[in-house]
Design a protein around this motif. Sequence first.
Motif, PDB file in Angstrom:
ATOM      1  N   ALA A   1     -70.947 -83.072  65.246  1.00 37.37           N
ATOM      2  CA  ALA A   1     -69.651 -82.521  64.854  1.00 37.37           C
ATOM      3  C   ALA A   1     -69.829 -81.158  64.189  1.00 37.37           C
ATOM      4  O   ALA A   1     -69.041 -80.239  64.436  1.00 37.37           O
ATOM      5  CB  ALA A   1     -68.924 -83.478  63.916  1.00 37.37           C
ATOM      6  N   GLU A   2     -70.848 -81.039  63.379  1.00 42.78           N
ATOM      7  CA  GLU A   2     -71.127 -79.745  62.728  1.00 42.78           C
ATOM      8  C   GLU A   2     -71.469 -78.682  63.759  1.00 42.78           C
ATOM      9  O   GLU A   2     -70.996 -77.549  63.681  1.00 42.78           O
ATOM     10  CB  GLU A   2     -72.251 -79.892  61.717  1.00 42.78           C
ATOM     11  N   ALA A   3     -72.304 -79.053  64.740  1.00 49.09           N
ATOM     12  CA  ALA A   3     -72.684 -78.103  65.784  1.00 49.09           C
ATOM     13  C   ALA A   3     -71.457 -77.697  66.606  1.00 49.09           C
ATOM     14  O   ALA A   3     -71.290 -76.520  66.951  1.00 49.09           O
ATOM     15  CB  ALA A   3     -73.759 -78.706  66.683  1.00 49.09           C
ATOM     16  N   THR A   4     -70.607 -78.659  66.905  1.00 46.34           N
ATOM     17  CA  THR A   4     -69.385 -78.362  67.659  1.00 46.34           C
ATOM     18  C   THR A   4     -68.502 -77.401  66.890  1.00 46.34           C
ATOM     19  O   THR A   4     -67.954 -76.444  67.451  1.00 46.34           O
ATOM     20  CB  THR A   4     -68.621 -79.661  67.972  1.00 46.34           C
ATOM     21  N   GLU A   5     -68.358 -77.636  65.608  1.00 46.43           N
ATOM     22  CA  GLU A   5     -67.526 -76.754  64.783  1.00 46.43           C
ATOM     23  C   GLU A   5     -68.117 -75.349  64.707  1.00 46.43           C
ATOM     24  O   GLU A   5     -67.394 -74.359  64.764  1.00 46.43           O
ATOM     25  CB  GLU A   5     -67.351 -77.341  63.385  1.00 46.43           C
TER      26      GLU A   5
ATOM     27  N   ASN B   1     -73.834 -61.861  63.713  1.00 44.81           N
ATOM     28  CA  ASN B   1     -72.840 -62.784  63.168  1.00 44.81           C
ATOM     29  C   ASN B   1     -72.775 -64.079  63.975  1.00 44.81           C
ATOM     30  O   ASN B   1     -72.682 -65.164  63.407  1.00 44.81           O
ATOM     31  CB  ASN B   1     -71.457 -62.130  63.120  1.00 44.81           C
ATOM     32  N   ALA B   2     -72.817 -63.965  65.298  1.00 48.68           N
ATOM     33  CA  ALA B   2     -72.744 -65.150  66.160  1.00 48.68           C
ATOM     34  C   ALA B   2     -73.945 -66.053  65.936  1.00 48.68           C
ATOM     35  O   ALA B   2     -73.805 -67.279  65.813  1.00 48.68           O
ATOM     36  CB  ALA B   2     -72.652 -64.730  67.628  1.00 48.68           C
ATOM     37  N   VAL B   3     -75.131 -65.466  65.860  1.00 48.92           N
ATOM     38  CA  VAL B   3     -76.331 -66.272  65.618  1.00 48.92           C
ATOM     39  C   VAL B   3     -76.252 -66.934  64.252  1.00 48.92           C
ATOM     40  O   VAL B   3     -76.553 -68.114  64.104  1.00 48.92           O
ATOM     41  CB  VAL B   3     -77.617 -65.402  65.753  1.00 48.92           C
ATOM     42  N   GLY B   4     -75.789 -66.193  63.267  1.00 52.24           N
ATOM     43  CA  GLY B   4     -75.632 -66.759  61.921  1.00 52.24           C
ATOM     44  C   GLY B   4     -74.663 -67.922  61.903  1.00 52.24           C
ATOM     45  O   GLY B   4     -74.919 -68.950  61.272  1.00 52.24           O
ATOM     46  N   GLN B   5     -73.553 -67.784  62.616  1.00 54.88           N
ATOM     47  CA  GLN B   5     -72.573 -68.867  62.653  1.00 54.88           C
ATOM     48  C   GLN B   5     -73.113 -70.087  63.391  1.00 54.88           C
ATOM     49  O   GLN B   5     -72.907 -71.221  62.964  1.00 54.88           O
ATOM     50  CB  GLN B   5     -71.284 -68.395  63.325  1.00 54.88           C
ATOM     51  N   MET B   6     -73.799 -69.851  64.480  1.00 55.41           N
ATOM     52  CA  MET B   6     -74.299 -70.984  65.269  1.00 55.41           C
ATOM     53  C   MET B   6     -75.431 -71.709  64.568  1.00 55.41           C
ATOM     54  O   MET B   6     -75.612 -72.902  64.780  1.00 55.41           O
ATOM     55  CB  MET B   6     -74.718 -70.499  66.650  1.00 55.41           C
ATOM     56  N   THR B   7     -76.165 -70.996  63.744  1.00 53.69           N
ATOM     57  CA  THR B   7     -77.250 -71.648  63.019  1.00 53.69           C
ATOM     58  C   THR B   7     -76.825 -72.139  61.657  1.00 53.69           C
ATOM     59  O   THR B   7     -77.600 -72.738  60.923  1.00 53.69           O
ATOM     60  CB  THR B   7     -78.455 -70.686  62.858  1.00 53.69           C
TER      61      THR B   7
ATOM     62  N   ALA C   1     -67.891 -69.746  66.376  1.00 50.45           N
ATOM     63  CA  ALA C   1     -68.554 -68.619  67.037  1.00 50.45           C
ATOM     64  C   ALA C   1     -67.707 -68.119  68.206  1.00 50.45           C
ATOM     65  O   ALA C   1     -67.588 -66.913  68.422  1.00 50.45           O
ATOM     66  CB  ALA C   1     -69.949 -69.026  67.514  1.00 50.45           C
ATOM     67  N   GLY C   2     -67.101 -69.034  68.954  1.00 52.22           N
ATOM     68  CA  GLY C   2     -66.232 -68.644  70.070  1.00 52.22           C
ATOM     69  C   GLY C   2     -65.021 -67.864  69.597  1.00 52.22           C
ATOM     70  O   GLY C   2     -64.630 -66.867  70.211  1.00 52.22           O
ATOM     71  N   THR C   3     -64.428 -68.310  68.501  1.00 46.92           N
ATOM     72  CA  THR C   3     -63.278 -67.596  67.927  1.00 46.92           C
ATOM     73  C   THR C   3     -63.692 -66.192  67.489  1.00 46.92           C
ATOM     74  O   THR C   3     -62.994 -65.212  67.754  1.00 46.92           O
ATOM     75  CB  THR C   3     -62.703 -68.378  66.734  1.00 46.92           C
TER      76      THR C   3
END
Length: 102
Positions: free
Chosen positions: A10-14, A93-99, A19-21
């Motif tokens: 669930a955390e990964a999905t969020e 930013n995307a990498v930071g959000q995904m990790t 990141a998509g947004t």
Amino acid sequence: MAETDSNPAAEATERMRAAGTAMTENGSQLGLTILSQAEANTQEAFRAMRAAAQASDLNDVMRIQSDYLRDQGTRSMAQAREVGEMIAQFGRNAVGQMTGRG
């Protein structure tokens, strides 16, 4: 007994959703920046054409054209640098959000 462990899926999905947004927002920001740059380039081109049309002789036209080309080269490099920096920041930013670090 209540579950206190977090749900990694669930955390990964969020994180992926966030990141998509962010990518959508970044794409809009990038598009607006490129449109602004194109508008500035067009205004400068018309300014140079207007000046060339009012030139008193061929030497004046050549000087105006030379100045325009030099300035456009400088402007293009600055614009490419701006877009490149935006894209790099979006990636960080995307990498930071995904990790989960952003």
